[in-house]
Enzyme design. Structure first.
Site, PDB file in Angstrom:
ATOM      1  N   LYS A  44      12.100  45.892  26.088  1.00 10.50           N
ATOM      2  CA  LYS A  44      11.694  46.696  24.929  1.00 10.50           C
ATOM      3  C   LYS A  44      10.379  46.144  24.387  1.00 10.50           C
ATOM      4  CE  LYS A  44      11.585  48.984  21.026  1.00 10.50           C
ATOM      5  NZ  LYS A  44      11.223  50.419  20.991  1.00 10.50           N
ATOM      6  N   CYS A 128       2.758  53.409  20.564  1.00  7.60           N
ATOM      7  CA  CYS A 128       3.960  53.648  19.772  1.00  7.60           C
ATOM      8  C   CYS A 128       3.617  54.623  18.645  1.00  7.60           C
ATOM      9  CB  CYS A 128       4.507  52.350  19.174  1.00  7.60           C
ATOM     10  SG  CYS A 128       5.993  52.668  18.177  1.00  7.60           S
TER      11      CYS A 128
END
Ligand SMILES: O=C(O)c1[nH]c(=O)[nH]c(=O)c1I
Length: 309
Positions: A44, A128
């Protein structure tokens, strides 16, 4: 069922892996990926310190995919460095994703990865879409240029970047021109979710996720054409770099499309979230069946060989 291939000189038993953010936040998920039939795996995206991320509900399954505004929840950089130290690199390559909130945080994490002498491969997440107040770096072309210069100066090994989707040929041209000036950028992962989509529940007349008034990244079937376009656009424009395809993959046919478009590895996000790591068994079988039907013995025979008409 020979799906073996090479990526950055490393042998893979399968061209498939998870997309960062899916089934890779904590050790039991990482162990499950390590034991799965994926050919590689990625952690992640992490920040220097642990983050809770955005308030829930922050992920919702949609008719043809998903919407998420997780907000970069992660256990912090050291947690994933500890995993990278334990990982069995003979079993499969490990990619290490970072998404620092500042350039300094990225440089600090890169320095620690450098000092850890880990065989993990760095994937710098520049896309992101869900940290409130933080624009996606890769949509700010000057900031993109600066961060690549800084990371290239600070990190002695090849690394890759995770890009958001672009939707304009001029942007493909402009971003590729920047990337081609950084030879340490050895691979490009296209695409991250299509940022800031919105879906609605007509019964309650509300949005589906809590953060950002319901705005979140879109994944799944909705993004396959955009993902294939970005894979092929950068495959054509960056001949000295490898491409990792991500976006819209839930069948062997989608995997085949990404490989044909130029991807060397194909990541699975939304479908992995829904099906779990067993999906790699199914996708490997479906891909092998397609290759057999077409008479291909190896992936190299058709990878990047998309024909125009
Ligand atoms: O909200 C997230 O954690 C997230 N969600 C995405 O869809 N892509 C990303 O790169 C990230 I860092």
């Amino acid at each position: 069922l020979d799906l073996s291939t090479f990526f950055l000189g490393r042998p893979l038993t399968s061209p498939l892996m998870n997309a960062s953010g899916v089934w890779c936040n904590v050790n039991n998920q990482l162990n499950a990926l390590a034991e799965s039939k994926a050919g590689a795996m990625v952690t992640k995206s992490c920040t220097l310190l642990r983050r809770n991320g955005n308030p829930e509900p922050r992920y919702h399954t949609l008719a043809m995919g998903s919407i998420n505004s997780m907000g970069l929840p992660n256990e912090g950089h050291q947690y994933y460095l500890d995993y990278a130290e334990r990982h069995d690199y003979e079993n499969k390559p490990l990619f290490f994703s970072i998404a620092g909130l500042t350039l300094d945080d990225n440089l600090t994490m890169v320095a620690q990865i450098q000092d850890a002498y880990t065989p993990a491969i760095l994937e710098l997440n520049l896309s992101c879409p869900n940290v409130p107040g933080k624009a996606q770096i890769a949509y700010d072309f000057e900031a993109l240029d600066v961060i690549l210069a800084e990371i290239s100066a600070a990190y002695s090994r090849p690394f890759g970047i995770k890009l958001p989707p672009y939707f304009d040929i001029a942007h493909f041209d402009e971003v590729a021109e920047i990337l081609n000036r950084y030879e340490k950028v050895s691979f490009i992962t296209c695409i991250n979710s299509i940022g800031n989509g919105l879906m609605i529940d007509i019964n309650s007349e509300t949005v589906l996720i809590k953060p950002k008034e319901g705005f979140g990244g879109i994944g799944g079937d909705y993004v396959l054409p955009t993902a294939l376009a970005n894979v092929n656009a950068f495959y054509q424009r960056c001949p000295k770099k490898s491409i990792i395809g991500c976006g819209g993959v839930s069948t062997g046919e989608h995997v085949f499309m990404h490989l044909l478009a130029g991807a060397g590895i194909v990541q699975v996000g939304t479908a992995l979230y829904e099906e779990g790591p067993e999906i790699f068994v199914r996708l490997n079988i479906e891909l092998a069946k397609i290759m057999k039907e077409k008479g291909y013995k190896t992936i190299r025979e058709f990878q990047g060989k998309l024909k125009t008409i």
